[in-house]
Write an enzyme that holds these catalytic residues in place. Sequence first.
Site, mmCIF file in Angstrom:
data_model
loop_
_atom_site.group_PDB
_atom_site.id
_atom_site.type_symbol
_atom_site.label_atom_id
_atom_site.label_comp_id
_atom_site.label_asym_id
_atom_site.label_seq_id
_atom_site.Cartn_x
_atom_site.Cartn_y
_atom_site.Cartn_z
ATOM 1 N N SER A 117 0.911 -1.294 -0.066
ATOM 2 C CA SER A 117 -0.002 -0.035 0.133
ATOM 3 C C SER A 117 0.938 1.309 -0.047
ATOM 4 O O SER A 117 1.595 1.282 -1.013
ATOM 5 C CB SER A 117 -0.834 -0.087 1.333
ATOM 6 N N ASP A 133 -10.257 -4.588 -4.220
ATOM 7 C CA ASP A 133 -9.763 -3.448 -3.578
ATOM 8 C C ASP A 133 -10.382 -2.264 -3.548
ATOM 9 O O ASP A 133 -10.613 -1.738 -4.491
ATOM 10 C CB ASP A 133 -8.237 -3.208 -3.851
ATOM 11 N N HIS A 142 -7.889 -5.297 -0.427
ATOM 12 C CA HIS A 142 -6.680 -4.418 -0.145
ATOM 13 C C HIS A 142 -5.597 -4.926 0.573
ATOM 14 O O HIS A 142 -4.386 -4.748 0.422
ATOM 15 C CB HIS A 142 -6.947 -2.792 0.314
#
Length: 297
Positions: free
Chosen positions: A143, A240, A270
């Site tokens: 991320s 996601d 995610h």
Amino acid sequence: MAAAWVPWRWGWGAVSSRPLRGLSASLARKAPRACWLPACRQKTSLSFLNRPDLPSLAYKKLKGKSPGIIFIPGYLSHMNGTKALAVEEFCKSLGHSYIRFDYSGVGDSDGNLKECTVGKWRKDVLSVIDDIAEGPQILVGSSLGGWLMLHAAVARPQKVVALVGVATAADGLVTQFHALPVEVQKEIELKGEWSLPSEYSEEGFYRIQYSFIKEAEHHCLLHSPIPVTCPVRLLHGMKDDIIPWHTSLHVADRVVSPDVDVILRKHSDHRMKEKADIQLLVYTIDDLIDKLSTLGH
Ligand SMILES: *[C@@H]1O[C@H](CO)[C@@H](O)[C@H](O)[C@H]1NC(C)=O
């Protein structure tokens, strides 16, 4: 849940018997002898990197072969997340060096979270690369960590030899902010704070300072070619709902490296922390290690 951690279920056996691998490499890659029970993972103690005028960083380093692997966590995530631990077990089984760490203001590192910025976290990553890691490194960024790994590859092209992004959030919060209606943006500017709903936060939302967004704008990368020339692997879940998977395609398009693969998983979210996600992650790292060894790293 202990069963999920039984090594054969993860298919390490398959890793070491793939036909592409050289004989010496397969001999070096026996099944892991690491302890797989959660309790065993708590044993080793933390180390701290002290830096003049900057917060000390908590980290854990596993000594081993080159290239080393560094895990760069996501926004407000720390070094003990599922992916960080799984990659450690994998590195242990291969005998490769591995580092995981906490950003300033997060986990056991010093620093005040309220004062943290993307720029400061970027510096944290560079400190880890410069002062803790030895030799060539593969960066695994999750991320926000995926955004920062791109910065690190640009800033340290000699030492960063490959990148693996998991739900890479390049320009993440900035893109989300600018997708808001202009009135809402103005409101946040006046209030100085953005309450961003998130199922991953205990409060149900993250409080993000307007100043954090403004600072983060200086670190956006997707508006021009990204001078990263090493192999890049981008894994992204199509479920996601935080960072759309198109972001990984955008990154792939922007990095100048010719060796870029994007792998989309239709049913992953995610966090990409299901067994199959983790397996894909470690296979991807394993392939890169192979590739780099044939390139002479
Ligand atoms: C991570 O685990 C280590 C023990 O391995 C522990 O000392 C540390 O406090 C943990 N960090 C967080 C943020 O839970």
